[in-house]
Design a protein around this motif. Structure first.
Motif, short mmCIF file in Angstrom:
data_model
loop_
_atom_site.label_atom_id
_atom_site.label_comp_id
_atom_site.label_asym_id
_atom_site.label_seq_id
_atom_site.Cartn_x
_atom_site.Cartn_y
_atom_site.Cartn_z
N LEU A 1 3.57 -7.60 -5.07
CA LEU A 1 3.69 -6.94 -3.65
C LEU A 1 2.93 -8.02 -2.66
N LEU A 2 1.76 -8.34 -2.84
CA LEU A 2 0.93 -9.09 -2.07
C LEU A 2 1.44 -10.71 -1.84
N GLU A 3 2.14 -10.97 -2.85
CA GLU A 3 2.45 -12.42 -2.99
C GLU A 3 1.30 -13.39 -2.86
N ASP A 4 1.28 -14.15 -1.74
CA ASP A 4 0.23 -15.27 -1.46
C ASP A 4 -0.93 -14.52 -0.80
N TRP A 5 -0.79 -13.25 -0.35
CA TRP A 5 -1.91 -12.71 0.62
C TRP A 5 -3.28 -12.28 -0.48
N ASP A 6 -4.37 -12.70 0.12
CA ASP A 6 -5.54 -12.42 -0.26
C ASP A 6 -5.80 -10.81 -0.13
N PRO A 7 -6.41 -10.28 -1.19
CA PRO A 7 -6.67 -8.87 -1.09
C PRO A 7 -7.50 -8.35 0.21
N ARG A 8 -8.34 -9.46 0.74
CA ARG A 8 -9.28 -9.10 1.87
C ARG A 8 -8.49 -9.16 3.17
N ASP A 9 -7.41 -9.55 2.92
CA ASP A 9 -6.56 -9.77 4.25
C ASP A 9 -5.57 -8.63 4.27
N VAL A 10 -5.64 -7.49 3.37
CA VAL A 10 -4.71 -6.45 3.39
C VAL A 10 -5.40 -5.27 4.38
N ILE A 11 -4.65 -4.66 5.13
CA ILE A 11 -4.72 -3.35 5.81
C ILE A 11 -3.83 -2.59 5.40
N HIS A 12 -4.79 -1.26 5.05
CA HIS A 12 -3.78 -0.02 4.48
C HIS A 12 -3.68 0.81 5.60
N HIS A 13 -2.62 1.72 5.70
CA HIS A 13 -2.59 2.88 6.58
C HIS A 13 -1.43 3.68 6.09
N CYS A 14 -1.37 5.15 6.58
CA CYS A 14 -0.60 6.24 6.15
C CYS A 14 -0.20 6.86 7.31
N GLY A 15 -0.20 8.25 7.15
CA GLY A 15 0.13 8.98 8.46
C GLY A 15 -1.02 9.37 9.19
N SER A 16 -2.19 9.62 8.36
CA SER A 16 -3.35 9.93 9.24
C SER A 16 -4.65 9.29 8.56
N GLY A 17 -4.68 8.47 7.71
CA GLY A 17 -5.88 7.58 7.33
C GLY A 17 -6.40 8.50 6.04
N VAL A 18 -5.55 9.10 5.20
CA VAL A 18 -6.09 9.63 4.25
C VAL A 18 -5.25 9.02 2.79
N THR A 19 -4.11 9.20 2.79
CA THR A 19 -3.45 8.60 1.49
C THR A 19 -3.28 7.02 1.49
N GLY A 20 -3.65 6.47 2.85
CA GLY A 20 -4.00 5.20 2.61
C GLY A 20 -5.09 4.52 1.78
N CYS A 21 -6.08 5.61 1.69
CA CYS A 21 -7.07 5.35 0.71
C CYS A 21 -6.86 5.27 -0.52
N HIS A 22 -5.71 5.88 -1.14
CA HIS A 22 -5.14 5.81 -2.41
C HIS A 22 -4.98 4.50 -2.80
N ASN A 23 -4.29 3.68 -1.79
CA ASN A 23 -4.14 2.19 -2.32
C ASN A 23 -5.22 1.54 -2.18
N VAL A 24 -6.01 1.56 -1.34
CA VAL A 24 -7.54 1.00 -1.32
C VAL A 24 -8.03 1.09 -2.68
N LEU A 25 -8.17 2.44 -3.17
CA LEU A 25 -8.66 2.68 -4.49
C LEU A 25 -8.10 1.97 -5.68
N ALA A 26 -6.50 2.20 -5.49
CA ALA A 26 -6.05 1.49 -6.74
C ALA A 26 -6.06 0.07 -6.64
N MET A 27 -6.12 -0.73 -5.45
CA MET A 27 -6.42 -2.05 -5.64
C MET A 27 -7.72 -2.56 -6.25
N MET A 28 -9.01 -1.66 -5.65
CA MET A 28 -10.13 -1.98 -6.19
C MET A 28 -10.21 -1.63 -7.80
#
Length: 287
Positions: free
Chosen positions: A226-253
């Protein structure tokens, strides 16, 4: 001191822990009292309950999103009053695939606490493993010595995301369901669509059919593609209200791809300003 759990913890691993700080974060956006009611019916022994709206969010202004972050010092003080100690292992769980527990996981890392993990499989996983349950809330604890320390995660503002439309220094990932991302339906917020240039990574894609997270290896393979050539540190996650976006942060970590950022205001804050641009349609290749 044992090595802390920092992303996920299984039900058997939790059962073996000595004196963890367990938090039931169960919630239902359509029925805000449902999580508290479920906790009252049964919960993991010793667990306290924290409500997404009342405890894990600040008051709404109509311009700061549906679940704005609380003041970090005030939230740290609350955790201390509830009995949390420095370096104590925190375990957050819910009844929704971790979609609300991840909020507390991210917030504790935001307060500088490393020893925090989400219960993999949540309440259902705990029950399936034969975990004990109780109905009565835990006895009142003496205050802990928890204090805020330097953040272990990064957050960005709406202005930073807006700047990114011009400088393209970050990849934005939207954790909402594809139909909401596309603007085909919008059951919660007043405007449908997504931030221009954002890619869609529905948070439930992180899970297996039984509600547990996919393996580290599978998550890493999927996010690398999904990221292709992007560095994980250059990814910004979001969702509807800042809650489930954390799910993707955790998954990547969990996959070993640390350093991605969260836009806490997310779509509900973004679309509250009619001057901010909106895009519709699905990510190329989606159906």
């Amino acid at each position: 001191m044992p090595t802390p759990y920092t992303t996920l913890i299984s039900a058997p691993e939790l059962a073996r822990l000595s004196a963890p700080f367990i938090v039931d974060c169960s919630h239902d956006l359509a029925q805000p009292d449902a999580g508290r009611q479920a906790y009252a019916q049964a919960h993991i022994p010793g667990a306290i309950f924290l409500h997404l709206d009342d405890d894990l969010s600040a008051p709404k202004t109509g311009r700061n999103g549906r679940h704005p972050l609380p003041d970090p010092d005030a939230f740290a003080a609350l955790l201390g009053r509830l009995g949390l100690h420095q370096h104590q292992q925190v375990v957050a769980y819910d009844r929704s695939g971790g979609s609300f527990a991840v909020r507390l996981w991210w917030m504790l890392r935001w307060l500088g606490h490393d020893a925090v993990a989400v219960l993999d499989g949540g309440w259902a996983g705990w029950a399936a493993a034969g975990g004990a349950r109780e109905i009565a809330p835990p006895s009142v604890r003496a205050p802990g010595d928890f204090i805020r320390s330097p953040a272990r995660v990064g957050a960005v503002s709406a202005d930073k995301v807006l700047d990114n439309l011009r400088n393209a220094q970050h990849l934005v990932l939207d954790a909402r369901a594809p139909e909401r991302y596309a603007g085909e339906v919008e059951p919660i917020d007043p405007v449908g669509g997504h931030i221009p240039g954002a890619k869609n990574r529905f948070f439930q894609t992180n899970l297996q059919p039984d509600g547990t997270f996919k393996s580290r290896e599978q998550l890493r393979e999927e996010y690398t593609a999904l990221l292709e050539d992007w560095d994980p540190r250059d990814v910004i996650h979001h969702c509807g209200s800042g809650v489930t976006g954390c799910h993707n942060v955790l998954a990547m970590m969990h996959a070993g791809m640390d350093g991605s950022l969260l836009y806490p205001g997310s779509w509900s804050e973004w679309c509250a300003d009619p001057q901010r641009p909106v895009a519709t349609g699905r990510t190329p290749g989606e159906t």
